[in-house]
Design a protein around this motif. Structure first.
Motif, mmCIF file in Angstrom:
data_model
loop_
_atom_site.group_PDB
_atom_site.id
_atom_site.type_symbol
_atom_site.label_atom_id
_atom_site.label_comp_id
_atom_site.label_asym_id
_atom_site.label_seq_id
_atom_site.Cartn_x
_atom_site.Cartn_y
_atom_site.Cartn_z
ATOM 1 N N GLY A 286 0.780 -1.224 0.000
ATOM 2 C CA GLY A 286 0.000 0.000 0.000
ATOM 3 C C GLY A 286 0.812 1.275 0.000
ATOM 4 N N GLY A 287 2.116 1.189 -0.196
ATOM 5 C CA GLY A 287 2.923 2.405 -0.211
ATOM 6 C C GLY A 287 4.398 2.090 -0.320
ATOM 7 N N TRP A 288 5.220 2.860 0.390
ATOM 8 C CA TRP A 288 6.670 2.701 0.339
ATOM 9 C C TRP A 288 7.212 2.476 1.737
ATOM 10 N N LEU A 289 8.437 1.924 1.785
ATOM 11 C CA LEU A 289 9.134 1.706 3.045
ATOM 12 C C LEU A 289 10.496 2.392 2.996
ATOM 13 N N VAL A 290 10.892 2.972 4.116
ATOM 14 C CA VAL A 290 12.245 3.499 4.256
ATOM 15 C C VAL A 290 13.013 2.538 5.158
ATOM 16 N N HIS A 291 14.217 2.162 4.733
ATOM 17 C CA HIS A 291 15.014 1.187 5.473
ATOM 18 C C HIS A 291 16.133 1.917 6.220
ATOM 19 N N ILE A 292 16.221 1.650 7.523
ATOM 20 C CA ILE A 292 17.251 2.235 8.369
ATOM 21 C C ILE A 292 18.150 1.114 8.871
ATOM 22 N N ALA A 293 19.443 1.221 8.579
ATOM 23 C CA ALA A 293 20.395 0.166 8.929
ATOM 24 C C ALA A 293 21.263 0.576 10.115
ATOM 25 N N ASP A 294 21.914 -0.421 10.707
ATOM 26 C CA ASP A 294 22.884 -0.221 11.784
ATOM 27 C C ASP A 294 22.301 0.640 12.895
ATOM 28 N N ILE A 295 21.105 0.290 13.340
ATOM 29 C CA ILE A 295 20.429 1.072 14.377
ATOM 30 C C ILE A 295 21.119 0.868 15.721
ATOM 31 N N ARG A 296 21.347 1.963 16.423
ATOM 32 C CA ARG A 296 21.904 1.933 17.766
ATOM 33 C C ARG A 296 20.965 2.715 18.674
ATOM 34 N N PHE A 297 20.536 2.083 19.752
ATOM 35 C CA PHE A 297 19.582 2.729 20.648
ATOM 36 C C PHE A 297 20.296 3.403 21.808
ATOM 37 N N PHE A 298 19.682 4.484 22.290
ATOM 38 C CA PHE A 298 20.323 5.318 23.288
ATOM 39 C C PHE A 298 20.224 4.752 24.706
ATOM 40 N N GLY A 299 19.251 3.902 24.955
ATOM 41 C CA GLY A 299 19.068 3.376 26.296
ATOM 42 C C GLY A 299 18.055 4.156 27.105
ATOM 43 N N ASP A 300 17.671 5.319 26.621
ATOM 44 C CA ASP A 300 16.653 6.132 27.280
ATOM 45 C C ASP A 300 16.179 7.174 26.275
ATOM 46 N N ASP A 301 14.973 7.701 26.509
ATOM 47 C CA ASP A 301 14.462 8.754 25.633
ATOM 48 C C ASP A 301 15.192 10.061 25.912
ATOM 49 N N ILE A 302 15.542 10.772 24.851
ATOM 50 C CA ILE A 302 16.247 12.047 24.984
ATOM 51 C C ILE A 302 15.382 13.144 24.370
#
Length: 249
Positions: free
Chosen positions: A67-83
């Motif tokens: 039904g549309g398009w996708l954006v792909h994000i690679a090598d994701i690193r999470f911060f451990g908390d919301d900033i």
């Protein structure tokens, strides 16, 4: 150039290093294909709440989706908390933009959250250097030297408390200074008191430098208090200053 942000539809918690796809529009693909490979910020906007940064990754590409398009994000690193981003953002398309100084501040906060051991992994594709902090502080301070409160084209980020002495790799552990007061600060020829007052060792600082101190006698600070230098780092520096003066006497 402003940095791209990806609005996540809900809090995401993949493993570090993973690739994820988020719904986007054909307009997103047309506008941002040229930015493939750029570092992006993952942002979650809770209902009736300010947006927060949750991670960082690379824009890897686009593909057709259901039904549309996708954006792909690679090598994701999470911060451990919301900033908190500290700015209001229009939450419409999946992909947006944020100013460089906001992006830099979020990365600096993320480094502080996860510590230096994890920082290289989080920012392996866009490492934070001292020059990075120089540019951030130049924008925050309107290019004004914190010692003189005069605009300068030669200002540099000078670390307050070294990393091996408990200092953080964070913008608040740096002062934006002209090279000469910066060198003197590093050598504890002057320091900053608990109320941000500038304290000078007259025996170690020449009169031509002393005459350039901010006429208020106070450290020149950014407009926003959350961007002021870290008080604990300044207290450590002042203690070294006092010990050096006492040792000389």
């Amino acid at each position: 150039m402003p940095h791209l942000i990806i609005f996540t539809p809900s809090p995401v918690s993949y493993r570090d290093g993973t690739t994820a796809a988020f719904p986007c529009t054909i307009q997103d693909r047309m506008l941002h294909t040229r930015r493939i490979g750029d570092s992006v910020l993952l942002v979650h906007a809770k209902p009736r709440s300010a947006p927060v940064g949750v991670g960082q990754g690379k824009l890897a590409g686009f593909s057709p989706g259901s039904g549309g398009w996708l954006v792909h994000i690679a090598d994701i690193r999470f911060f451990g908390d919301d900033i908190p981003l500290g700015v209001e953002l229009p939450h419409g398309p999946t992909i947006g933009e944020v100013a460089d100084d906001v992006f830099d501040e979020v990365l600096a906060q993320a480094t502080l959250l996860r510590g230096m051991d994890d920082a290289a992994a989080i920012f392996s594709h866009e490492p934070i250097t001292a020059e990075h902090f120089t540019e951030q502080l130049r924008r925050q301070n309107d290019a004004r030297c914190s010692f003189s409160d005069v605009r300068t084209g030669n200002g540099v980020a000078i670390m307050v408390r070294p990393l091996d002495q408990g200092g953080a790799w964070h913008a608040r552990n740096f002062l934006f200074l002209d090279p000469e007061p910066g060198r003197l600060f590093e050598n504890f020829a002057w320091s900053v008191g608990p109320r941000f007052e500038i304290i000078i060792d007259a025996h170690a600082v020449t009169s031509d430098i002393s005459d350039t101190v901010n006429r208020t006698g106070m450290l020149a600070l950014a407009d926003r208090p959350e961007r002021w230098p870290d008080r604990e780092a300044l207290a450590w520096h002042f203690e070294q200053f006092v010990q050096r003066v006492r040792g000389r006497d």
